[in-house]
Design an enzyme around this catalytic site. Sequence first.
Site, mmCIF file in Angstrom:
data_model
loop_
_atom_site.group_PDB
_atom_site.id
_atom_site.type_symbol
_atom_site.label_atom_id
_atom_site.label_comp_id
_atom_site.label_asym_id
_atom_site.label_seq_id
_atom_site.Cartn_x
_atom_site.Cartn_y
_atom_site.Cartn_z
ATOM 1 C CG ASP A 85 -2.010 0.929 1.280
ATOM 2 O OD1 ASP A 85 -2.415 1.399 0.211
ATOM 3 O OD2 ASP A 85 -2.501 1.229 2.396
ATOM 4 C CG HIS A 86 -0.883 5.068 0.835
ATOM 5 N ND1 HIS A 86 -1.259 6.148 0.066
ATOM 6 C CD2 HIS A 86 -2.004 4.617 1.435
ATOM 7 C CE1 HIS A 86 -2.562 6.344 0.207
ATOM 8 N NE2 HIS A 86 -3.047 5.429 1.022
ATOM 9 C CG ASP A 117 0.079 8.570 -2.375
ATOM 10 O OD1 ASP A 117 -0.249 9.442 -3.208
ATOM 11 O OD2 ASP A 117 -0.267 8.611 -1.177
ATOM 12 N N GLY A 199 -7.813 7.227 8.357
ATOM 13 C CA GLY A 199 -7.748 7.309 9.813
ATOM 14 C C GLY A 199 -6.463 8.013 10.222
ATOM 15 C CG HIS A 234 -6.848 4.544 -0.338
ATOM 16 N ND1 HIS A 234 -5.601 4.246 0.146
ATOM 17 C CD2 HIS A 234 -6.894 4.018 -1.577
ATOM 18 C CE1 HIS A 234 -4.914 3.581 -0.765
ATOM 19 N NE2 HIS A 234 -5.677 3.430 -1.825
ATOM 20 N N GLY A 236 -11.301 3.265 4.369
ATOM 21 C CA GLY A 236 -12.495 2.419 4.427
ATOM 22 C C GLY A 236 -13.161 2.299 5.791
ATOM 23 C CB THR A 237 -11.979 2.694 9.279
ATOM 24 O OG1 THR A 237 -11.034 1.646 9.106
ATOM 25 C CG2 THR A 237 -12.594 2.630 10.684
ATOM 26 C CB THR A 259 -8.803 3.215 11.538
ATOM 27 O OG1 THR A 259 -7.957 4.092 10.779
ATOM 28 C CG2 THR A 259 -8.983 3.779 12.937
HETATM 29 P P1 13P Z 1 -8.739 3.597 7.296
HETATM 30 O O1 13P Z 1 -7.701 3.765 8.348
HETATM 31 O O2 13P Z 1 -9.768 4.632 7.308
HETATM 32 O O3 13P Z 1 -9.371 2.237 7.361
HETATM 33 O O4 13P Z 1 -8.012 3.735 5.879
HETATM 34 C C1 13P Z 1 -7.098 2.767 5.440
HETATM 35 C C2 13P Z 1 -6.443 3.080 4.153
HETATM 36 O O5 13P Z 1 -6.988 3.752 3.301
HETATM 37 C C3 13P Z 1 -5.094 2.556 3.926
HETATM 38 O O6 13P Z 1 -4.598 2.812 2.659
#
Ligand code: 13P
Length: 308
Positions: A85-86, A117, A199, A234, A236-237, A259
């Site tokens: 990721d990122h 990114d 988050g 992104h 998603g929480t 998160t």
């Molecule tokens: P959250 O922390 O909101 O779940 O986001 C995670 C995210 O987008 C990681 O790339």
Amino acid sequence: MSTTVPAIHQVMVRAQETRTAIPGFNIPYLPMMAPVVRALRDTRCFGLIMAARLEWEKFAAGGVEPVYETYQQTKDERFTRLHLDHVPVIDEDNLPVDYETILGGAAALGYDSIMVDGSRLPLTENIAATRRIVETAHKCGVAVEAELGAVMGHESGPMPPYEELFASGQGFTDPDEARRFVAETGVDWLSVAIGSVHGAISATARREKKLEARLSIERLDALRNATDAPLVLHGGTGIKKACVLEAVQHGIAKINVATAIRQPYEALMETAPQQALQAVYDATVAVVRDDLELMNSVDILNPGEASA
Ligand code: 13P
């Protein structure tokens, strides 16, 4: 550029076509990986195991290699693949990153997909950086995700009020730019800004409950019309559930979650490590089953056998 189509890319395309999504779970502490894999197996959900650069810089994921090694010991390829990721070109503290070395290393090591990114760069520089990574990764058969627009939240300073941000559409991905970006980079998947926020990760704010974000389905539709690339959500929480489910119907094929599984682990990791692992398992099951409604979505790997 090589014409190899990464295997995971075909699964993402199928997710978008069949209006389902692949959840990606971030692993900021390596012991979290096993309960996440177990939860995916038990819910029969296909998902990505992910770590971002900030998860070894600001948390304890170790780095590209420790994440890869732990994944080799933990994976269940009936249900999981590994995604980096990122990896920012300019990071959340505004410092330049040796992103080509990190991403090239992950692609050579055997990650299934990686994310560059360049979203803090001007458009043409983001295009140039992303294009270089796509060229390297595709030679290894690795899929590439990139970001356009500003999914905020990782910065250490305060964010503008959410409702103001949402109403103004400030930082939302521009459809014309998305069309150009995908065409000129050859990127496989596009992370778009349509209202979600990451988050918080700063030491002072990382324990705070996330705000309930909403999504602009109108902007998502415009982006979907602008490009065929599977779109990624992104932050998603904690997004309003109806918005997430609708977004999947409108072209979101991957949803990143950090998160929701990190905070329950951090609350217990020092005092009760076994319970902390159970908390990660429970939180992952809850995200898959209740928030995203993705139980049994593993059929996406073997569409011929799907019941639908
Ligand atoms: P959250 O922390 O909101 O779940 O986001 C995670 C995210 O987008 C990681 O790339």
